[in-house]
Enzyme design. Structure first.
Site, short mmCIF file in Angstrom:
data_model
loop_
_atom_site.label_atom_id
_atom_site.label_comp_id
_atom_site.label_asym_id
_atom_site.label_seq_id
_atom_site.Cartn_x
_atom_site.Cartn_y
_atom_site.Cartn_z
N HIS A 157 0.83 -1.21 0.00
CA HIS A 157 0.00 0.00 0.00
C HIS A 157 0.87 1.26 0.00
O HIS A 157 0.43 2.31 0.47
CB HIS A 157 -0.95 0.05 1.21
CG HIS A 157 -1.73 -1.21 1.41
ND1 HIS A 157 -2.98 -1.42 0.89
CD2 HIS A 157 -1.41 -2.35 2.07
CE1 HIS A 157 -3.40 -2.63 1.21
NE2 HIS A 157 -2.46 -3.22 1.93
N SER A 278 15.49 20.48 -16.10
CA SER A 278 14.31 21.31 -16.36
C SER A 278 14.79 22.57 -17.06
O SER A 278 15.87 23.08 -16.77
CB SER A 278 13.65 21.66 -15.03
OG SER A 278 12.91 22.86 -15.17
N LYS A 284 16.69 20.85 -10.93
CA LYS A 284 15.95 19.61 -11.19
C LYS A 284 16.77 18.54 -11.89
O LYS A 284 17.53 18.82 -12.79
CB LYS A 284 14.70 19.90 -12.06
CG LYS A 284 13.61 20.68 -11.40
CD LYS A 284 12.96 19.98 -10.22
CE LYS A 284 12.16 18.77 -10.59
NZ LYS A 284 10.98 19.10 -11.38
N GLU A 291 9.65 7.73 -16.53
CA GLU A 291 8.28 8.22 -16.79
C GLU A 291 7.81 7.81 -18.18
O GLU A 291 6.65 7.41 -18.38
CB GLU A 291 8.23 9.74 -16.65
CG GLU A 291 8.51 10.21 -15.23
CD GLU A 291 8.78 11.70 -15.19
OE1 GLU A 291 7.88 12.44 -14.80
OE2 GLU A 291 9.88 12.12 -15.57
#
Ligand code: ARG
Length: 471
Positions: A157, A278, A284, A291
């Site tokens: 979970h 970024s 970043k 992804e």
């Protein structure tokens, strides 16, 4: 403009918009190496059948070799009337060889040709994808070997559940990928059937030997029913199902990497060569590779659904709908052939933060299950132990303590079987060592799992080395 191959019974030429609409050349031209192979094999069959003389067969071979050279270097001249790669090549042969070229389509239809081309193409693509899956498994196995004793928190979970060894998690992905490999090899076996000789769908009066043609083309089987041969695309569905499931598994590995590399978790870092920045936020370091791997499962799923829907309710035998089989197959293969090496590189170069992993594995209450099990080993019924430890956890949480910070008297108040000595199981090392059940996370069990994965990798390598598709 040259007429299409089938213009004989027509009094008008095709409307330009229909010509454009029905063309498939822009996507099926990549089947040219297979179309040349199949045409060569068919020419050999026609020679055996006495339709082509050996000189004519030789002329066909030479013309095919020159077509192959110009297709390979991009100088092949396609014409407006070329509907697809099959008509382009036949038009070329007829143009080059006159009457001899015009004999090539005897006993053959584009219906049996296109599906045989696609089966051949797919066999080769599946081997590329399967070796990509093999490479990713190898990267996970190597990382497991390199981190055999590293502790990590395990989750259910997405809540900290029990401490484990890091390879326990890495190998879980590896075992899933081993099943993907199996499914791909199953798809390979489904694709491995030649359909040349089926003609339009009902066979031919030309005395061909489709079994011999199948052998010439490296297929291990030949069709048994000509209508089935030209209309069945379930081999492509088996591939697309395997691809969609693989995509889902890759998306789950991608998600794991996204989570592990987040600042909040900080368990791992991507190598700079596998991370992106970024355009606005200089600090970043983004896990785009993971992804994108996560998102590719969307198109792999839709490729499967696309072909399922095209095939649903189609009557026998060939229908032009079947032209729509190729794009999803190509798309799924391209997508996986692109994703697998990128994700493999990211996994291979992933570095782990042992301090963060260890700290999270020692999280205050991660040993609760182990403590309850220690009580069970003293003869306490599990439900009773679960209840007592649950109360102990609630108390520790309320006081902001961890479970190890409890006096002998307090423990006894929670359950008479609880002693301070039993709290040693809250040490994650002791707890991990104790979970030595089959497939568990104890070091010996992890060593067994790693050995089993390495044996599977060896068998996969042998299988891949034994299979080649003529191109
Ligand atoms: N381009 C077609 C396809 O991909 C080739 C077969 C055409 N056959 C036909 N009967 N029109 O399916």
């Amino acid at each position: 403009m040259t007429d299409p191959l089938w213009s004989g019974r027509f009094s008008k030429s095709l409307a330009p918009d229909l010509r454009e609409f029905s063309r498939s050349l822009h996507f099926d031209r990549r089947l040219w190496p297979q179309d040349i192979q199949c045409t060569q094999a068919h020419a050999a069959a026609l020679e055996r059948a006495g339709i082509l003389t050996s000189e004519e067969k030789e002329m066909v071979d030479e013309a095919l070799a020159s077509a192959a050279a110009s297709l390979a270097d991009g100088t092949f001249q396609f014409e407006e009337a070329d509907e697809d790669i099959h008509s382009a090549l036949e038009r070329f042969l007829t143009h080059e060889l006159g009457e001899t070229g015009a004999k090539i389509h005897a006993g053959r239809s584009r219906n049996d040709l296109v599906v045989t081309d696609l089966r051949m193409w797919l066999k080769s693509a599946i081997l590329d994808i399967a070796s990509g899956v093999h490479g990713l498994q190898q990267a996970l196995a190597d990382q497991s070997r390199a981190h055999e004793n590293v502790l990590a928190p395990g989750y259910t979970h997405l809540q900290r559940a029990q401490p484990v060894l890091l390879p326990h998690l890495l190998l879980a992905h590896c075992f899933a990928l081993a099943r993907d490999f199996e499914r791909l090899m199953d798809a390979y076996r489904h694709a491995d059937m030649s359909c040349l000789g089926a003609a339009a769908f009902a066979g031919t009066s030309v005395p061909l030997d489709p079994a011999e043609t199948a052998r010439d083309l490296g297929f291990s089987k030949v069709f048994e029913n000509a209508a089935d041969a030209v209309s069945a695309r379930d081999f492509a569905l088996v591939f697309l199902s395997a691809a969609a499931i693989l995509g889902v598994n890759l998306s789950r590995l991608g998600e794991e990497i996204v989570i592990w590399t987040s600042t909040e978790f900080g368990f791992a870092s991507l190598d700079d060569a596998y991370a992106t920045g970024s355009s606005i936020m200089p600090q970043k370091k983004n896990p785009d590779v993971a992804e994108l791997a996560r998102a590719k499962s969307a198109r792999l799923t839709s490729d499967l659904v696309h072909l399922l829907v095209v095939l649903k309710g189609l009557p026998l035998a060939y229908n032009r709908d079947l032209q729509e089989d190729k794009e999803p197959v190509f798309d799924a293969a391209d997508c996986l052939i692109g994703t697998l090496p990128a994700l493999t590189g990211a996994v291979e170069t992933l570095t782990f933060d042992y301090g963060r992993l260890d700290e999270a594995a020692r999280g205050q209450t991660a040993g609760a299950t182990d403590l309850a099990e220690a009580m069970v080993l003293q003869g306490v019924p599990f439900r009773e132990a679960h209840e007592a430890v649950g109360k102990l956890v609630a108390r520790a949480e309320a006081l902001g303590n961890d479970l190890t910070d409890v006096s002998e008297e307090t423990l006894a108040a929670f359950h008479p079987s609880l002693t301070a000595g039993m709290l040693q199981v809250l040490d994650p090392r002791i707890s991990v060592n104790a979970r030595s059940s089959h497939g568990g996370t104890a070091p010996d069990r992890i060593a067994e799992q790693l050995a089993s994965v390495e044996a599977v990798l060896g068998a996969q390598r042998e299988l891949l080395d034994s299979l080649t598709v003529p191109l």
